[in-house]
Design a protein around this motif. Structure first.
Motif, PDB file in Angstrom:
ATOM      1  N   PRO A  46       0.766  -1.216  -0.036  1.00 46.03           N
ATOM      2  CA  PRO A  46      -0.093   0.120  -0.090  1.00 46.03           C
ATOM      3  C   PRO A  46       0.860   1.336  -0.171  1.00 46.03           C
ATOM      4  O   PRO A  46       2.150   1.253   0.662  1.00 46.03           O
ATOM      5  N   ASP A  47       0.510   2.359  -0.593  1.00 57.06           N
ATOM      6  CA  ASP A  47       1.006   3.647  -0.552  1.00 57.06           C
ATOM      7  C   ASP A  47       2.471   3.454  -1.264  1.00 57.06           C
ATOM      8  O   ASP A  47       3.441   4.167  -0.577  1.00 57.06           O
ATOM      9  N   CYS A  48       2.593   2.751  -2.303  1.00 57.54           N
ATOM     10  CA  CYS A  48       4.032   2.513  -2.853  1.00 57.54           C
ATOM     11  C   CYS A  48       4.310   3.850  -3.387  1.00 57.54           C
ATOM     12  O   CYS A  48       3.609   4.483  -3.734  1.00 57.54           O
ATOM     13  N   LEU A 321      22.285   6.389  -4.228  1.00 54.99           N
ATOM     14  CA  LEU A 321      22.376   6.935  -2.720  1.00 54.99           C
ATOM     15  C   LEU A 321      21.551   5.633  -1.997  1.00 54.99           C
ATOM     16  O   LEU A 321      20.505   5.404  -2.140  1.00 54.99           O
ATOM     17  N   LEU A 322      22.291   4.733  -1.124  1.00 55.43           N
ATOM     18  CA  LEU A 322      22.147   3.665  -0.448  1.00 55.43           C
ATOM     19  C   LEU A 322      21.741   3.835   0.960  1.00 55.43           C
ATOM     20  O   LEU A 322      22.600   4.760   1.444  1.00 55.43           O
ATOM     21  N   GLY A 323      20.607   3.506   1.670  1.00 56.74           N
ATOM     22  CA  GLY A 323      20.164   3.718   2.921  1.00 56.74           C
ATOM     23  C   GLY A 323      20.464   4.985   3.316  1.00 56.74           C
ATOM     24  O   GLY A 323      19.676   6.035   2.733  1.00 56.74           O
ATOM     25  N   HIS A 346      10.027   5.430   2.559  1.00 56.97           N
ATOM     26  CA  HIS A 346       9.958   5.769   3.887  1.00 56.97           C
ATOM     27  C   HIS A 346      11.115   5.101   4.882  1.00 56.97           C
ATOM     28  O   HIS A 346      11.475   5.647   5.779  1.00 56.97           O
ATOM     29  N   ASP A 347      11.569   3.947   4.403  1.00 59.47           N
ATOM     30  CA  ASP A 347      12.426   3.187   5.460  1.00 59.47           C
ATOM     31  C   ASP A 347      13.836   3.116   4.851  1.00 59.47           C
ATOM     32  O   ASP A 347      13.946   2.458   3.838  1.00 59.47           O
ATOM     33  N   ALA A 348      14.918   3.922   5.399  1.00 59.25           N
ATOM     34  CA  ALA A 348      16.254   3.919   4.542  1.00 59.25           C
ATOM     35  C   ALA A 348      16.930   2.794   5.382  1.00 59.25           C
ATOM     36  O   ALA A 348      18.025   2.798   5.905  1.00 59.25           O
ATOM     37  N   MET A 354      17.564   4.327  -2.481  1.00 57.79           N
ATOM     38  CA  MET A 354      16.801   5.536  -1.881  1.00 57.79           C
ATOM     39  C   MET A 354      16.369   6.673  -2.741  1.00 57.79           C
ATOM     40  O   MET A 354      15.759   7.412  -2.916  1.00 57.79           O
ATOM     41  N   ALA A 355      17.547   6.801  -3.560  1.00 54.88           N
ATOM     42  CA  ALA A 355      17.800   8.002  -4.427  1.00 54.88           C
ATOM     43  C   ALA A 355      18.992   7.750  -5.122  1.00 54.88           C
ATOM     44  O   ALA A 355      19.755   6.885  -5.043  1.00 54.88           O
TER      45      ALA A 355
END
Length: 361
Positions: A46-48, A321-323, A346-348, A354-355
């Motif tokens: 949900p909310d991906c 960009l990881l974690g 939301h969860d790094a 993440m980016a």
């Protein structure tokens, strides 16, 4: 040029469905929205990330028949953001009359590493020597045939270094087989390559092929860290990569963007490492280096529009960009030649993508 299906090309205001709601789906949705298309995401989370920039989300497993029927009804064409979507789901959509691109054949080939390498060699896209492995006896025989060191990979799934183990001594074979869960696998001969390159290529519904300049990749701990493009290669190497890409795409009657990882063996020889039937991490540089990036290109292909230009107007270094590296956004926002692309996760977690940031060189 082949004729398009009757309802193609799709006009702005049509709806694109995407199987998968991670960062690739998010960037595909953003590109589609800019071209005037609505987007519906099918993802079990949900909310991906992709859903938050799309018109709607169907929250269900990828093999849920009711969800697939609903997606087919809502959408004029359906694509996918990652290759571990069940090929049967794509077949279900196609059988229900939905336009799906890429098709189930390309997805099925890419989901099995033995089938993939067999196909690549058949169309003149050479790979390292390999052998299928089902049992420990198979693995022992494969080691005898290919030599060591060699890389053991699960036939299906696995990415970013997961589902694989190096074997450097025959005594380590059983431990390596245990490490991948004794699952059906492929043993690959080691490639003594100078560098890893990748090529992002697209094929339209009319059969036209467009290829981006090569990128040069650097990995850390099995995960892509940087891609620099256009890579410093001679015209012959770029030309050989384009020939490989065209052969792979044409052989599958492929529609959409594909990422092809290559080993540069030196002296002009290129071996294919893996293919990904989707937009690809090593193509993110195109967002800031090309007029038409890989995400717009994929949308153009699947909706039946002409393919866009692939020439680079800037040289770019893309960095994942990881974690908790995503917290660098404050610094990156102040860099004049850097353009960050954040995925809205939301969860790094450690190692999680993440980016990315594109730096104009």
């Amino acid at each position: 040029m082949r004729p398009l299906p009757e309802k193609l090309p799709l006009a702005p205001g049509s709806t694109l469905g995407i199987l998968g709601g991670g960062q690739l789906g998010r960037m595909l949705s953003q590109a589609a929205s800019r071209l005037g298309f609505d987007v519906v995401i099918l993802d079990p989370q949900p909310d991906c990330p992709a859903a938050r920039v799309s018109r709607a989300q169907i929250t269900a497993p990828y093999d849920d028949p009711d969800a697939l029927q609903a997606l087919g009804r809502l959408c004029d064409v359906v694509t996918f953001e990652f290759e571990n979507v069940p090929a049967a789901s794509v077949e279900t959509l196609a059988e229900a009359g939905a336009l799906v691109a890429p098709g189930p054949t390309a997805l099925a080939v890419a989901q099995d590493r033995v089938d993939e390498k067999t196909y690549l060699n058949a169309v003149g896209a050479p790979t390292v020597a390999f052998a299928a492995v089902t049992t420990l006896d198979d693995l022992t025989a494969a080691i005898d045939a290919l030599g060591l060191p060699a890389l053991l990979k699960t036939r299906r799934e696995g990415y970013d270094g997961k589902g694989q183990a190096w074997i450097r001594d025959a005594a380590d074979a059983e431990a390596a087989f245990d490490a991948i869960g004794r699952r059906p696998a492929v043993l690959e001969a080691a490639a003594v390559f100078q560098r890893e390159l990748s090529v992002i290529a697209a094929r339209g519904r009319d059969g036209a092929v467009a290829v981006y300049p090569l990128g040069e990749n650097v990995h850390q701990n099995g995960v892509l860290k940087t891609t620099t493009a256009p890579a410093a290669v001679d015209p012959a190497t770029q030309g050989r990569a384009e020939q490989i890409a065209a052969a792979v795409l044409d052989g599958l009657d492929y529609i959409g963007v594909m990422g092809i990882e290559l080993f540069d063996m030196g002296s002009g020889e290129l071996l294919v490492n893996e293919v990904a039937p989707r937009v690809h991490n090593t193509g993110h540089w195109t967002q800031d280096g090309c007029i038409c990036d890989q995400f717009e290109q994929h949308v153009r292909a699947v909706v039946g529009w002409p393919l866009g230009p692939t020439q680079a107007h800037a040289r770019v270094e893309m960095t994942n960009l990881l974690g908790d590296e995503v917290e660098q956004w404050r610094t990156l926002a102040a860099e004049p030649n850097a353009r960050p692309h954040l995925y809205g996760k939301h969860d790094a977690r450690p190692g999680r993508k993440m980016a990315h940031v594109n730096r104009i060189l």
